[in-house]
Design a protein around this motif. Structure first.
Motif, PDB file in Angstrom:
ATOM      1  N   ARG A 115      34.257  60.244  27.814  1.00 46.20           N
ATOM      2  CA  ARG A 115      35.622  60.320  28.345  1.00 46.20           C
ATOM      3  C   ARG A 115      36.468  59.127  27.893  1.00 46.20           C
ATOM      4  N   ASP A 119      39.763  59.416  25.663  1.00 50.59           N
ATOM      5  CA  ASP A 119      41.060  58.955  26.175  1.00 50.59           C
ATOM      6  C   ASP A 119      41.722  57.986  25.200  1.00 50.59           C
ATOM      7  N   TYR A 122      43.152  59.935  22.298  1.00 51.67           N
ATOM      8  CA  TYR A 122      44.426  60.570  22.631  1.00 51.67           C
ATOM      9  C   TYR A 122      45.566  59.553  22.571  1.00 51.67           C
TER      10      TYR A 122
END
Length: 259
Positions: A115, A119, A122
């Motif tokens: 994760r 993140d 992104y």
């Protein structure tokens, strides 16, 4: 993909193209709120979408899905493009479309990324798109890292983690004939002509040894036994094993040098 005429209900043989001055005019109208101009921009750049998604075909994805995702990237590019900069729309649009397709492939991949890394990836992509809109060019990793205040190594790791897998059979270039694939550009550093010849020379040299020498070399370097273990198995002293081993290696080296 090749030879397919309709994608998502669009006849690819009849796709329009826009000249640069027409692109600029329509872009200004679209930014002023003209929906008709925006629609013309989308329709006039569908060939751009088609050219981008061809890079990603052959991975088992439905071309219609890729085309629709590419169109989303196209609409984002139109919305963010600055027509006042001396940059052609295709230069700005292609990375935006490709980025949207990569996000789609990444989100639908069977590979799972942590994760925190996802993140960061992104954030990197958002920063990259923002800087492209500001500067009209693709920023480097160092520039993105500086903007995000993140080490360059972490930016690189995040982008590598979400990169879509590449098939060895993906085409990278074609001049109208057989396409050049990734496999054609990957060098086999193991099975080279030089290594093949060396292997043959060693095989021939090995055949010149006596049965006892062959046995000792097999036990030592194929089975991984110590000289003491070989001595116990063969029924001779460790000193004899050492002497026969050195003699065999010397004989093989001489045979290879003379071949």
């Amino acid at each position: 993909m090749q030879g397919k005429v309709e994608i998502s209900g669009v006849n690819t043989a009849k796709l329009k193209t826009l000249k640069n001055d027409e692109m600029v005019r329509l872009m200004r109208l679209a930014k002023a709120g003209d929906e008709s101009a925006r629609q013309q921009l989308v329709e006039g750049n569908l060939r751009l979408v088609l050219s981008v998604i061809q890079r990603f075909c052959g991975r088992g994805e439905n071309p219609d899905d890729l085309f629709q995702v590419g169109c989303i990237g196209l609409m984002k590019a139109i919305a963010n493009f600055d027509e006042t900069k001396e940059v052609r729309f295709s230069t700005y649009g292609v990375p935006m479309i490709a980025g949207e397709v990569r996000r789609y492939l990444r989100d639908n991949s069977v590979l799972r990324v942590s994760r925190s890394l996802r993140d960061l990836a992104y954030r990197v992509l958002q920063c990259k798109e923002a800087m492209m809109g500001e500067n009209g060019r693709e920023p480097g990793l160092e520039e993105i890292a500086q903007r995000l205040e993140v080490p360059v190594e972490e930016v690189s790791e995040a982008m590598d983690a979400i990169a879509a897998p590449v098939s060895l059979y993906d085409p990278v270039y074609t001049d109208g004939g057989d396409p050049l694939t990734v496999m054609d550009q990957v060098r086999d550093t193991k099975n080279t002509d030089e290594r093949w010849i060396e292997h043959m020379d060693l095989k021939d040299a090995f055949q010149t040894l006596s049965d006892r020498e062959k046995q000792i070399l097999i036990l030592r370097f194929y089975d991984g036994k110590t000289q003491m273990e070989v001595a116990n198995q063969v029924g001779i002293s460790q000193a004899q094993v050492s002497r026969l081993e050195k003699s065999a290696i010397s004989a093989m080296r001489k045979s290879v040098m003379e071949s």
